[in-house]
Design a protein around this motif. Sequence first.
Motif, PDB file in Angstrom:
ATOM      1  N   THR A   1       0.837  -1.202   0.000  1.00 53.84           N
ATOM      2  CA  THR A   1       0.000   0.000   0.000  1.00 53.84           C
ATOM      3  C   THR A   1       0.869   1.249   0.000  1.00 53.84           C
ATOM      4  O   THR A   1       1.949   1.274   0.594  1.00 53.84           O
ATOM      5  CB  THR A   1      -0.929   0.043   1.227  1.00 53.84           C
ATOM      6  N   GLY A   2       0.371   2.290  -0.653  1.00 52.35           N
ATOM      7  CA  GLY A   2       1.102   3.545  -0.762  1.00 52.35           C
ATOM      8  C   GLY A   2       1.969   3.532  -2.003  1.00 52.35           C
ATOM      9  O   GLY A   2       1.717   2.785  -2.943  1.00 52.35           O
ATOM     10  N   GLY A   3       3.003   4.332  -2.007  1.00 53.68           N
ATOM     11  CA  GLY A   3       3.882   4.385  -3.175  1.00 53.68           C
ATOM     12  C   GLY A   3       3.172   4.978  -4.377  1.00 53.68           C
ATOM     13  O   GLY A   3       2.298   5.834  -4.239  1.00 53.68           O
TER      14      GLY A   3
ATOM     15  N   GLY B   1       6.006   2.128  -1.097  1.00 51.67           N
ATOM     16  CA  GLY B   1       4.890   1.775  -0.222  1.00 51.67           C
ATOM     17  C   GLY B   1       5.306   0.833   0.894  1.00 51.67           C
ATOM     18  O   GLY B   1       6.477   0.528   1.083  1.00 51.67           O
ATOM     19  N   SER B   2       4.312   0.379   1.626  1.00 52.96           N
ATOM     20  CA  SER B   2       4.515  -0.511   2.774  1.00 52.96           C
ATOM     21  C   SER B   2       3.947  -1.883   2.478  1.00 52.96           C
ATOM     22  O   SER B   2       2.852  -1.996   1.929  1.00 52.96           O
ATOM     23  CB  SER B   2       3.806   0.052   4.017  1.00 52.96           C
ATOM     24  N   ARG B   3       4.655  -2.902   2.903  1.00 51.04           N
ATOM     25  CA  ARG B   3       4.228  -4.280   2.679  1.00 51.04           C
ATOM     26  C   ARG B   3       3.748  -4.886   3.993  1.00 51.04           C
ATOM     27  O   ARG B   3       4.452  -4.813   4.995  1.00 51.04           O
ATOM     28  CB  ARG B   3       5.380  -5.079   2.107  1.00 51.04           C
ATOM     29  N   GLN B   4       2.546  -5.478   3.955  1.00 55.38           N
ATOM     30  CA  GLN B   4       1.975  -6.143   5.129  1.00 55.38           C
ATOM     31  C   GLN B   4       1.667  -7.590   4.758  1.00 55.38           C
ATOM     32  O   GLN B   4       1.064  -7.843   3.710  1.00 55.38           O
ATOM     33  CB  GLN B   4       0.668  -5.466   5.558  1.00 55.38           C
ATOM     34  N   GLU B   5       2.052  -8.513   5.623  1.00 52.67           N
ATOM     35  CA  GLU B   5       1.742  -9.924   5.422  1.00 52.67           C
ATOM     36  C   GLU B   5       0.299 -10.160   5.880  1.00 52.67           C
ATOM     37  O   GLU B   5      -0.117  -9.643   6.912  1.00 52.67           O
ATOM     38  CB  GLU B   5       2.705 -10.814   6.199  1.00 52.67           C
TER      39      GLU B   5
ATOM     40  N   HIS C   1      -7.651  -2.053   5.849  1.00 54.66           N
ATOM     41  CA  HIS C   1      -8.407  -0.899   5.349  1.00 54.66           C
ATOM     42  C   HIS C   1      -7.486  -0.098   4.445  1.00 54.66           C
ATOM     43  O   HIS C   1      -6.385   0.297   4.856  1.00 54.66           O
ATOM     44  CB  HIS C   1      -8.882  -0.015   6.506  1.00 54.66           C
ATOM     45  N   ILE C   2      -7.917   0.130   3.208  1.00 48.81           N
ATOM     46  CA  ILE C   2      -7.142   0.909   2.245  1.00 48.81           C
ATOM     47  C   ILE C   2      -8.006   2.095   1.837  1.00 48.81           C
ATOM     48  O   ILE C   2      -9.055   1.912   1.199  1.00 48.81           O
ATOM     49  CB  ILE C   2      -6.765   0.061   1.010  1.00 48.81           C
TER      50      ILE C   2
END
Length: 160
Positions: free
Chosen positions: A97-99, A120-124, A132-133
């Motif tokens: 998300t992001g970037g 952006g940020s990576r979430q597993e 939530h995006i």
Amino acid sequence: MSRMARRVLIPAFVIFAMGVYGQTMKSDHWSTADLQERAKHLQELAAKSDGSASETLEQYPHHYTMLAFRQHSGGGELHQHFADIFYILEGRASVLTGGRLIEQKESGPGEIRGKAVEGGSRQELKAGDVVHIPAGMPHQMLVAEGESITYYVVKVEESR
């Protein structure tokens, strides 16, 4: 229209309209087992296409719900007017998300797709997680080789 008629007709119309709206309101309930069973159909569709499939479950005035299955990573996407809320039912993946979107193209009103998300940020993600995006945020679902993910989606209209 006379003042007396307005005093009677306007409240009557409001009450009628509220009754019609009340009759069209409903609640929905999906158990995890119901959604997983329904997702079997999506798994079959995904196997015959690009490795992903989704379906809209219900539509409401300012949001709608979907069920999605992926066995391959998707491209980047950005929804200008809708936030995404994901509830992971089963499987594993990552969400970036992001970037910014790479090679972005408008795919429909307020919908932008790209080859990928850069930065952006990576979430597993795993079963039971919620994501939530917000509207306007680039995001991409990344699925590792041999993995898959099934998730329930609520798309909520946001005004900016």
